[in-house]
Write a protein that holds these residues in place. Structure first.
Motif, PDB file in Angstrom:
ATOM      1  N   SER A 195      79.200  87.067  58.279  1.00 40.70           N
ATOM      2  CA  SER A 195      78.000  87.430  59.520  1.00 40.70           C
ATOM      3  C   SER A 195      78.069  88.138  60.676  1.00 40.70           C
ATOM      4  N   GLY A 196      77.541  88.973  61.013  1.00 42.75           N
ATOM      5  CA  GLY A 196      78.149  90.119  62.343  1.00 42.75           C
ATOM      6  C   GLY A 196      78.656  91.677  61.232  1.00 42.75           C
ATOM      7  N   CYS A 197      78.258  91.177  60.083  1.00 39.49           N
ATOM      8  CA  CYS A 197      78.958  92.608  59.629  1.00 39.49           C
ATOM      9  C   CYS A 197      78.506  94.197  59.547  1.00 39.49           C
ATOM     10  N   GLY A 198      76.951  93.600  59.721  1.00 39.03           N
ATOM     11  CA  GLY A 198      75.217  94.511  60.013  1.00 39.03           C
ATOM     12  C   GLY A 198      74.808  94.745  58.408  1.00 39.03           C
ATOM     13  N   LYS A 199      75.084  93.758  57.726  1.00 35.47           N
ATOM     14  CA  LYS A 199      74.167  94.202  56.698  1.00 35.47           C
ATOM     15  C   LYS A 199      73.109  93.284  56.704  1.00 35.47           C
ATOM     16  N   SER A 200      72.342  92.792  57.509  1.00 38.93           N
ATOM     17  CA  SER A 200      71.016  92.874  58.040  1.00 38.93           C
ATOM     18  C   SER A 200      70.851  94.111  58.696  1.00 38.93           C
ATOM     19  N   THR A 201      71.566  94.644  59.243  1.00 37.21           N
ATOM     20  CA  THR A 201      71.142  95.601  60.603  1.00 37.21           C
ATOM     21  C   THR A 201      70.606  96.444  59.435  1.00 37.21           C
ATOM     22  N   THR A 202      71.580  96.780  58.648  1.00 32.55           N
ATOM     23  CA  THR A 202      71.510  98.063  57.665  1.00 32.55           C
ATOM     24  C   THR A 202      69.919  97.963  56.481  1.00 32.55           C
ATOM     25  N   ALA A 203      69.796  96.455  56.587  1.00 31.13           N
ATOM     26  CA  ALA A 203      68.823  96.389  55.483  1.00 31.13           C
ATOM     27  C   ALA A 203      66.723  97.107  56.411  1.00 31.13           C
TER      28      ALA A 203
ATOM     29  N   VAL B  37      63.919  94.891  49.228  1.00 33.32           N
ATOM     30  CA  VAL B  37      65.056  94.278  50.417  1.00 33.32           C
ATOM     31  C   VAL B  37      65.429  92.734  50.572  1.00 33.32           C
ATOM     32  N   CYS B  38      66.298  92.462  49.638  1.00 33.36           N
ATOM     33  CA  CYS B  38      66.250  90.948  49.407  1.00 33.36           C
ATOM     34  C   CYS B  38      67.610  90.215  50.324  1.00 33.36           C
ATOM     35  N   ASP B  39      67.017  89.873  51.494  1.00 34.42           N
ATOM     36  CA  ASP B  39      67.964  89.061  52.350  1.00 34.42           C
ATOM     37  C   ASP B  39      68.415  88.159  52.202  1.00 34.42           C
ATOM     38  N   GLU B  40      69.184  87.415  51.399  1.00 34.05           N
ATOM     39  CA  GLU B  40      70.272  85.889  50.698  1.00 34.05           C
ATOM     40  C   GLU B  40      68.446  85.724  50.071  1.00 34.05           C
ATOM     41  N   PRO B  41      68.314  86.237  49.215  1.00 35.45           N
ATOM     42  CA  PRO B  41      66.888  85.458  48.867  1.00 35.45           C
ATOM     43  C   PRO B  41      66.908  83.622  47.548  1.00 35.45           C
ATOM     44  N   VAL B  42      68.312  83.306  47.736  1.00 35.65           N
ATOM     45  CA  VAL B  42      68.923  82.594  46.950  1.00 35.65           C
ATOM     46  C   VAL B  42      69.556  81.722  47.639  1.00 35.65           C
ATOM     47  N   SER B  43      69.728  82.255  48.994  1.00 38.07           N
ATOM     48  CA  SER B  43      70.863  81.268  49.796  1.00 38.07           C
ATOM     49  C   SER B  43      70.604  79.654  50.177  1.00 38.07           C
ATOM     50  N   ALA B  44      69.182  79.905  50.548  1.00 35.54           N
ATOM     51  CA  ALA B  44      68.425  78.315  50.702  1.00 35.54           C
ATOM     52  C   ALA B  44      67.987  77.155  49.430  1.00 35.54           C
ATOM     53  N   LEU B  45      69.018  78.204  48.690  1.00 36.75           N
ATOM     54  CA  LEU B  45      66.972  77.401  47.277  1.00 36.75           C
ATOM     55  C   LEU B  45      69.021  75.804  46.597  1.00 36.75           C
ATOM     56  N   ASP B  46      68.902  74.968  46.363  1.00 32.26           N
ATOM     57  CA  ASP B  46      68.774  74.002  45.349  1.00 32.26           C
ATOM     58  C   ASP B  46      69.853  74.688  44.337  1.00 32.26           C
ATOM     59  N   VAL B  47      70.762  74.767  43.643  1.00 36.67           N
ATOM     60  CA  VAL B  47      71.579  75.344  42.175  1.00 36.67           C
ATOM     61  C   VAL B  47      71.181  76.194  40.914  1.00 36.67           C
ATOM     62  N   SER B  48      70.294  74.405  40.679  1.00 33.66           N
ATOM     63  CA  SER B  48      68.556  74.989  39.488  1.00 33.66           C
ATOM     64  C   SER B  48      67.972  75.892  39.851  1.00 33.66           C
ATOM     65  N   VAL B  49      67.171  75.803  41.409  1.00 33.06           N
ATOM     66  CA  VAL B  49      66.506  76.272  41.305  1.00 33.06           C
ATOM     67  C   VAL B  49      67.097  77.955  41.808  1.00 33.06           C
ATOM     68  N   GLN B  50      68.048  78.286  42.337  1.00 33.54           N
ATOM     69  CA  GLN B  50      69.124  79.434  42.840  1.00 33.54           C
ATOM     70  C   GLN B  50      68.832  79.636  41.300  1.00 33.54           C
ATOM     71  N   ALA B  51      69.089  78.959  40.454  1.00 32.25           N
ATOM     72  CA  ALA B  51      69.739  80.249  39.341  1.00 32.25           C
ATOM     73  C   ALA B  51      67.844  80.388  39.001  1.00 32.25           C
ATOM     74  N   GLN B  52      66.893  79.800  38.283  1.00 36.67           N
ATOM     75  CA  GLN B  52      65.295  79.722  38.594  1.00 36.67           C
ATOM     76  C   GLN B  52      65.595  81.153  38.782  1.00 36.67           C
TER      77      GLN B  52
ATOM     78  N   PHE C 219      70.560  93.863  47.662  1.00 36.25           N
ATOM     79  CA  PHE C 219      70.801  92.477  47.775  1.00 36.25           C
ATOM     80  C   PHE C 219      71.462  92.341  48.677  1.00 36.25           C
ATOM     81  N   ILE C 220      70.774  91.665  49.739  1.00 38.35           N
ATOM     82  CA  ILE C 220      72.088  90.899  51.002  1.00 38.35           C
ATOM     83  C   ILE C 220      72.924  89.805  50.705  1.00 38.35           C
TER      84      ILE C 220
END
Lengths: 333, 360
Positions: B52-60, B179-194, B212-213
């Motif tokens: 966090s804070g490395c600038g990846k979202s600002t870049t996006a 641009v996908c900003d952390e698209p699966v990080s809020a999801l459960d493991v199996s849902v993330q895989a789907q 893909f961030i």
């Protein structure tokens, strides 16, 4: 075998639901030895957080523990009067949560909050409380603890806030720490530091740890024993080496298959279809059967109980080990 | 060789730091993104990783033209879009879309799913009502939702289904880049895989490009073709994913990889306690990673290393990249035979199920 610290037997916790009650935790039995780490793995709706709140007797008012016993160091927590439970909570059993910012009060300094946590159980003169709080900050490796003592939570990084939460939880030297997703909100490098810290503190104090997480990687690194929960039940339970080296339940296999690997050896993730059923709309028979690729007619008929399949390894699946009950032969690796 | 879809050159962004409640005055500037360059080809996934804070979202956000760059150029489909305004900028919005981390916060709870997905089509004046309706049905089926989902509201869906709705909306205008900003990080493991599988299927089908961030390195390894590692506003390593994970060149990349808990029961080697990450307000001299770097030499504290090509062709910004010992953090596959056999069986069953073959 280490001395037993916690023994949960047949725990059932319910919430009101349309037409009666729904059990979020339904017949869970677990044991934990002193100084050991139990990992509880499951996805949203598995009942893992309700289980830990049942243990702490911190359930929302509508929830009820309907059956089972919770023995902690020989005391039955279910029948303990609230006043004695309060004396135990925070002192002998402590808990930390995912989001340290919402658990810390922004209006008080870090030192005030740690002193309050100590004074709640072990009142002492201010100078002594202060010394103990500073020592607690030092124990969680916060540099310059005497100065940090006077800081407000917003001045700290996420990792330092979680360290403060741990310092607070451990200030009264509990026998058991329950950590509910303690590193989920943190960067991976900070997560590694917090996990290292927990391991170090465990070695120093001999406390037992219940680690509730959805992250199989964290469990593999930290746990001695693992319980996998699905829809309110433990579906597989094993020493950590057996769970990862010899996984038995199709849900466990599905979770492992769903994990992208750092070595990148899978083309397409063989995930689990569908979603976890709600506690008030459970399928008959094995609760996992509608999503299970190995399901047979018998799986839809009757409830499936945990059974032993190896040394200290239990699984709630009629078809385990799956290679013995299916026709095709998997390609040897 | 065709031109890349997206070319970013020397992109930078400063933020003013203000102090004071009533009349805030500027007390300094933070360089959140510091002259970074990268490209994304058609059909390619480039991952941006870092803490966090490395600038990846600002870049996006700069790439999407949601935030004005302080310096640098952004070229998209061959055109300089850095200073695009008005109708031209709106036209560009059709070609790049975004998927957010939190499917709970990014959907309007009072809007039905069909109107959420239809909205971009209306805003851009595409089709008549009947054509739009048909397109919404098509988009929902594309992301694995059924037509009867169209008349429901976001709260009636699980997290994974909500993310599918967000993806359907992003696809409505047939963008070239998502641009996908952390698209699966809020999801459960199996849902993330789907959702990961869905993103890959859509990419193969529509030749989408993804920026893909993510902070989950295993997800990045799985989905990305190339990876750019950012540290304190700069790219410190850029390499094909397989190479970056097998032989990380930059000490920071090694540090990241060593931090990932692996689903193998082993006690990790003791990691030396790392100092707190430096403040972007007061970045270290020389190489920004030097206070945390185990390989630091005096030069690192004086001069910032440029991003240069290494022996294997990857880019790394480290004075010592060519003399570091082989990384202990490099990743090798290892699985117990019983686990591997059962997982293969499981994968086979799942593949058959997808293909509609019943093996019960």
């Amino acid at each position: 075998m280490t001395a037993e610290l916690l023994h949960i037997e047949g725990l059932r916790t319910t919430f009101p639901a349309a037409g009666g009650e729904a059990a979020a935790v339904d017949g869970v039995s677990l044991r934990l030895g002193r100084g050991r780490t139990l990992g509880i793995v499951g996805e949203s709706g598995s009942g893992k957080s309700v289980l830990s709140l049942s243990l702490m007797r911190l359930l929302p008012p509508a929830a009820r523990i309907r059956a089972g016993t919770i023995r902690f160091d020989g005391t039955d927590l279910r029948s303990l009067p609230e006043a004695r439970m309060r004396a135990l909570r925070g002192k002998r059993i402590a808990m930390i949560f995912q989001e340290p910012m919402t658990s810390l009060n922004p209006a008080y300094t870090v030192g005030d909050q740690i002193m309050e946590a100590i004074a709640a159980h072990e009142p002492a003169p201010r100078a002594e409380l202060e010394a103990r709080a500073i020592a607690a900050l030092g124990r969680v490796r916060i540099p310059d603890a005497a100065r940090r003592f006077h800081d407000y939570p917003h001045l700290l990084s996420g990792g330092q806030r979680q360290r403060v939460m741990i310092a607070m939880a451990l200030a009264c030297a509990p026998d058991l720490l329950i950590a509910d997703e303690p590193t989920t909100a943190l960067d991976v490098t900070v997560q590694a530091e917090i996990l290292d810290l927990l391991r170090m503190l465990q070695a120093e104090t001999g406390m037992a740890l219940i680690l509730i997480t959805h992250d199989l990687g964290v469990v593999a690194e930290m746990a001695d024993e693992v319980a996998v929960m699905y829809a309110g039940r433990v579906v597989e339970q094993a020493p950590v080496a057996a769970l990862f080296g010899d996984p038995q339940h199709p849900y466990t296999l599905g979770l492992l298959g769903s994990l992208p690997r750092l070595d990148g050896h899978t083309e397409r993730l063989p995930t689990i279809e569908g979603t976890m059923p709600q506690a008030d709309a459970l399928p008959p028979g094995c609760r996992f059967h509608p999503r299970c690729v190995f399901a047979a007619p018998a799986c839809m008929q009757a409830d499936v109980a945990l059974r032993a399949i190896g040394a200290e390894h239990q699984v709630a699946c009629l078809r385990a080990p799956v290679e013995a009950s299916v026709s095709e032969v998997a390609a040897a690796p | 060789m065709t031109a890349p879809l997206l070319e970013v050159e020397g992109l930078a962004r400063d933020f003013a730091v203000r102090r004071g409640l009533i009349r805030a005055r500027e007390v300094g500037r933070v360089r959140a993104v510091d002259r970074i360059s990268f490209t994304v080809a058609r059909g390619e996934t480039l991952a941006l990783v870092g803490e966090s804070g490395c600038g990846k979202s600002t870049t996006a956000r700069m790439v999407l033209r949601l935030l004005e760059p302080s310096a640098g150029t952004i070229r998209f489909e061959g055109n300089d879009i850095t200073a695009l305004r008005g109708a031209a900028l709106r036209g560009l919005r059709r070609r790049m879309q975004m998927i957010f981390q939190d499917p709970f916060a990014s959907l309007d709870p009072r809007q039905r799913v069909d109107s959420i997905v239809e909205e971009p089509l209306i805003l851009h004046g595409i089709g008549d009502s009947a054509a739009r309706h048909a397109r919404v049905t098509e988009l929902l089926s594309l992301v694995g939702l059924s037509p009867e989902h169209a008349t429901r509201y976001p709260h009636q869906f699980s997290g994974g289904q909500r993310q599918r709705i967000g993806i359907a909306r992003a696809l409505a205008l047939e963008p070239a880049l998502i641009v996908c900003d952390e698209p699966v990080s809020a999801l459960d493991v199996s849902v993330q895989a789907q959702v990961i599988n869905l993103l890959q299927d859509l990419q193969a089908r529509m030749r989408l490009s993804y920026l893909f961030i993510a902070h989950d390195l295993a997800v990045v390894r799985h989905i990305a073709d190339r990876v750019a590692v950012m540290y304190l506003g700069r790219i410190v390593e850029l390499a094909p994913a397989a190479m970056l994970f097998a032989a990380p060149a930059h000490p920071y990349t090694r540090h990241l990889l060593a931090s990932v808990p692996r689903p193998e029961p082993r006690r990790p080697p003791p990691r030396p306690p790392a100092p707190e990450p430096p403040s972007p307000l007061d970045p270290p001299t020389g190489c920004a990673f030097h206070p945390r770097c185990p390989f630091v030499i005096p030069r690192c504290t004086q001069e910032a290393p440029p991003l240069t090509e290494q022996a294997r062709g990857q880019l790394a910004a480290c004075w010592r990249a060519d003399e570091l010992p082989a990384s202990a953090a490099a990743v090798t596959a290892q699985e117990a035979p019983a686990a591997a056999r059962r997982l293969a069986l499981y994968a086979g069953r799942r593949a058959n199920e997808r293909a509609g073959i019943l093996t019960r």
